[in-house]
Motif scaffolding. Sequence first.
Motif, mmCIF file in Angstrom:
data_model
loop_
_atom_site.group_PDB
_atom_site.id
_atom_site.type_symbol
_atom_site.label_atom_id
_atom_site.label_comp_id
_atom_site.label_asym_id
_atom_site.label_seq_id
_atom_site.Cartn_x
_atom_site.Cartn_y
_atom_site.Cartn_z
ATOM 1 N N ASP A 25 -23.555 -32.977 34.633
ATOM 2 C CA ASP A 25 -22.948 -31.732 34.497
ATOM 3 C C ASP A 25 -21.590 -32.069 34.346
ATOM 4 O O ASP A 25 -20.798 -31.136 35.828
ATOM 5 N N ARG A 70 -26.730 -37.820 30.966
ATOM 6 C CA ARG A 70 -27.944 -38.303 31.665
ATOM 7 C C ARG A 70 -27.994 -39.589 32.771
ATOM 8 O O ARG A 70 -27.189 -40.618 31.911
ATOM 9 N N SER A 93 -23.512 -32.887 29.697
ATOM 10 C CA SER A 93 -25.250 -32.902 30.545
ATOM 11 C C SER A 93 -24.578 -34.746 30.140
ATOM 12 O O SER A 93 -25.214 -35.188 29.181
ATOM 13 N N TRP A 103 -29.463 -35.461 35.704
ATOM 14 C CA TRP A 103 -28.955 -34.991 34.735
ATOM 15 C C TRP A 103 -26.728 -34.477 35.214
ATOM 16 O O TRP A 103 -26.880 -33.680 36.705
#
Length: 254
Positions: free
Chosen positions: A22, A6, A4, A20
């Motif tokens: 992912d 940011r 993940s 996030w």
Amino acid sequence: MTQSKRVFFPNAKGQRIAGWLDASPAMDSPAPPGILVCHGMLSNKDSRKHERFARRLTAEGFLVLRFDFSFVGESEGKLEDMTISGEVEDLASAVSFMRTHTNGPLGLIGSSMGSAVAALYAARDPDVSAMVLMASLARPGDFSPESETVHRKRGFIDTPLGNIGLGLIEDSKRQDVLGAVSTTRAAILLIHGEADELIPVKEAMDLFHAAGGKKSIHVIGGADHRFSEDEDVEECAGLIVDWFRRHMDAEPKS
């Protein structure tokens, strides 16, 4: 294992949206299918069930973007200014950001009020191949006369996170979610808890009947509005992964 990252990107008002991104470390496609997650009214990108969905989806090769709308979590903006129209524009900005990471097909997950946002956006973007609407609202502007009277007398909508302006009521009344699902090309899966204490199952059934394309509905016995039990979240995750695998195009967008 999910990695993940940011991320931040601007919305149409220049406010910073936090999220996030992912992905699986094993992802090797240059244009993986992308899934964007729209949280509910007072939720955020760190919702436990949305994290669980992201893990399951990334394991299947999907790129997932979970983000905070511009009134909650780490995103800029004021709760008092929240409207469904504003959230639709935030989602449009999130899609533009996702497009900087993949040209693959797009899918949406929307929960509660986020389901209305996803449905309204999908109706205007033919690149959305499939979506999952959970605990969904068919008529977001249908406030009870009693509650609307109380809100208008106070001059705001009182919530655990703070006060929301009356603009949400006026904006919600302008939203035609049933019309949106009738025109979108996206394949629609509706998931609803049989014991949803906030939004009756009838709302999901009305959306199902209004939807004009590929569609399915699944009511989870005993599940509440938030799908609070682990087994309910796992059941939702399995349904979501299966839906996107079956209904998202294999070819990337040019």
